[in-house]
Design an enzyme around this catalytic site. Sequence first.
Site, PDB file in Angstrom:
ATOM      1  N   GLY A  12      -4.390   8.143 -10.459  1.00  0.00           N
ATOM      2  CA  GLY A  12      -3.453   8.987  -9.711  1.00  0.00           C
ATOM      3  C   GLY A  12      -3.194   8.565  -8.280  1.00  0.00           C
ATOM      4  N   GLY A  41      -1.118   6.330  -7.111  1.00  0.00           N
ATOM      5  CA  GLY A  41       0.315   6.167  -6.835  1.00  0.00           C
ATOM      6  C   GLY A  41       1.005   7.513  -6.667  1.00  0.00           C
TER       7      GLY A  41
HETATM    8  N1  LIG Z   1      -9.110   0.036  -4.428  1.00  0.00           N
HETATM    9  C1  LIG Z   1      -8.296   0.481  -3.454  1.00  0.00           C
HETATM   10  N2  LIG Z   1      -8.764   0.611  -2.185  1.00  0.00           N
HETATM   11  C2  LIG Z   1      -7.963   1.056  -1.180  1.00  0.00           C
HETATM   12  N3  LIG Z   1      -6.676   1.405  -1.356  1.00  0.00           N
HETATM   13  C3  LIG Z   1      -6.135   1.303  -2.600  1.00  0.00           C
HETATM   14  C4  LIG Z   1      -6.920   0.836  -3.707  1.00  0.00           C
HETATM   15  N4  LIG Z   1      -6.144   0.860  -4.837  1.00  0.00           N
HETATM   16  C5  LIG Z   1      -4.935   1.317  -4.434  1.00  0.00           C
HETATM   17  N5  LIG Z   1      -4.911   1.559  -3.101  1.00  0.00           N
HETATM   18  C6  LIG Z   1      -3.792   2.108  -2.320  1.00  0.00           C
HETATM   19  O1  LIG Z   1      -3.352   3.283  -3.003  1.00  0.00           O
HETATM   20  C7  LIG Z   1      -1.938   3.425  -2.919  1.00  0.00           C
HETATM   21  C8  LIG Z   1      -1.355   3.459  -4.328  1.00  0.00           C
HETATM   22  O2  LIG Z   1      -1.244   2.126  -4.786  1.00  0.00           O
HETATM   23  P1  LIG Z   1      -1.351   1.612  -6.285  1.00  0.00           P
HETATM   24  O3  LIG Z   1      -0.838   0.210  -6.258  1.00  0.00           O
HETATM   25  O4  LIG Z   1      -2.734   1.867  -6.788  1.00  0.00           O
HETATM   26  O5  LIG Z   1      -0.360   2.611  -6.982  1.00  0.00           O
HETATM   27  P2  LIG Z   1      -0.078   2.801  -8.523  1.00  0.00           P
HETATM   28  O6  LIG Z   1      -0.450   1.583  -9.283  1.00  0.00           O
HETATM   29  O7  LIG Z   1       1.320   3.258  -8.612  1.00  0.00           O
HETATM   30  O8  LIG Z   1      -1.045   3.974  -8.930  1.00  0.00           O
HETATM   31  P3  LIG Z   1      -1.126   4.728 -10.364  1.00  0.00           P
HETATM   32  O9  LIG Z   1      -2.272   4.159 -11.071  1.00  0.00           O
HETATM   33  O10 LIG Z   1      -1.349   6.148  -9.991  1.00  0.00           O
HETATM   34  O11 LIG Z   1       0.160   4.494 -11.081  1.00  0.00           O
HETATM   35  C9  LIG Z   1      -1.465   2.230  -2.060  1.00  0.00           C
HETATM   36  O12 LIG Z   1      -1.410   2.637  -0.708  1.00  0.00           O
HETATM   37  C10 LIG Z   1      -2.557   1.206  -2.295  1.00  0.00           C
HETATM   38  O13 LIG Z   1      -2.618   0.242  -1.257  1.00  0.00           O
HETATM   39  C1  LIG Z   2       1.674  12.484 -15.982  1.00  0.00           C
HETATM   40  C2  LIG Z   2       1.353  11.204 -15.311  1.00  0.00           C
HETATM   41  N1  LIG Z   2       2.176  10.762 -14.341  1.00  0.00           N
HETATM   42  C3  LIG Z   2       1.900   9.597 -13.701  1.00  0.00           C
HETATM   43  C4  LIG Z   2       0.775   8.854 -14.020  1.00  0.00           C
HETATM   44  C5  LIG Z   2       0.504   7.536 -13.322  1.00  0.00           C
HETATM   45  O1  LIG Z   2      -0.658   7.540 -12.654  1.00  0.00           O
HETATM   46  C6  LIG Z   2      -0.075   9.370 -15.036  1.00  0.00           C
HETATM   47  N2  LIG Z   2      -1.198   8.697 -15.417  1.00  0.00           N
HETATM   48  N3  LIG Z   2       0.241  10.541 -15.665  1.00  0.00           N
END
Ligand SMILES: Nc1ncnc2c1ncn2[C@@H]1O[C@H](COP(=O)(O)OP(=O)(O)OP(=O)(O)O)[C@@H](O)[C@H]1O
Ligand SMILES: Cc1ncc(CO)c(N)n1
Length: 267
Positions: free
Chosen positions: A210, A212
């Site tokens: 979560g 993102g």
């Molecule tokens: N291990 C970590 N340590 C510090 N910051 C992180 C880490 N992982 C992600 N982030 C930060 O968290 C925020 C979300 O980035 P991320 O790339 O993880 O999003 P996402 O892949 O869309 O997430 P999700 O898994 O919810 O879809 C960004 O600001 C990223 O730099």
């Molecule tokens: C419902 C929902 N929205 C977004 C994400 C992406 O993290 C997830 N795992 N589940």
Amino acid sequence: MSIKKALTVAGSDSGGGAGIQADLKTFQELGVYGMSVLTALTAQNTTGVYGVHPVPPEFVAQQMDAVLSDLGTNAVKTGMLFDSAIIETVARKLKEYGVPNYVLDPVMVAKGGAPLLLQEAVDAMKEHLLPLAMVVTPNLPEAELLTGMEKIETHEQMREAARILHEWGAQNVVIKGGHSTGDFATDLLYDGREFVELSAARFHTEHTHGTGCTFAAAITAGLASGKTVREAVEQAKQFITAAISHPLGIGHGHGPTNHWAYRAKER
Ligand SMILES: Nc1ncnc2c1ncn2[C@@H]1O[C@H](COP(=O)(O)OP(=O)(O)OP(=O)(O)O)[C@@H](O)[C@H]1O
Ligand SMILES: Cc1ncc(CO)c(N)n1
């Protein structure tokens, strides 16, 4: 002082770490009144997504009408939208109500690999939602799928992707670097004029379920409160860094981040 409101249009994560639940917790922590329009239910926990039940587009429209005709909102974010019919419905309603401060989190795939957006819907997202976005927040794989670039790894490739998404209509682009490697988690903000890098120490943790959603929701809350895009993104970076750095340690898989951590630090 008038109450600031934010709306999330997204899927439900029954495990509470991502989706609607992460968004509402983030809105609450950042002092804005949270509202929600559900696009899909997921049977989900920290170990994976076990089922997806999309909401009929007409009912998505009905929810948006209910919220926007009565309460209105200072900002809106979209997360999981699942298919092109839902995307077109949401785009139509955002335009109909002239909703300000729209943050597009182009959610495509859950951490474990489950699809949260059908492949047929990527073009609809580019065509109907990107041009409405005040901010779009792709992670690296999402930026690749949206732009068609084969690989986005280097800083220069991140800049190129940001330029393309800006050209296609998003006013501001944040390319998230969570999926890269290295000692820092570095995101790139582009407003069409300058590039700003936002960097924080990378935590070596499994508990990033979560991230993102929470990051985009924090940007949305900041915009709802009247912050500039730059201020809202900087606050969101601090919020997500605090949330990742104090994991709750619950569940048997990728645990949720800690939505209390940012405010606890402030006190
Ligand atoms: N291990 C970590 N340590 C510090 N910051 C992180 C880490 N992982 C992600 N982030 C930060 O968290 C925020 C979300 O980035 P991320 O790339 O993880 O999003 P996402 O892949 O869309 O997430 P999700 O898994 O919810 O879809 C960004 O600001 C990223 O730099
Ligand atoms: C419902 C929902 N929205 C977004 C994400 C992406 O993290 C997830 N795992 N589940």
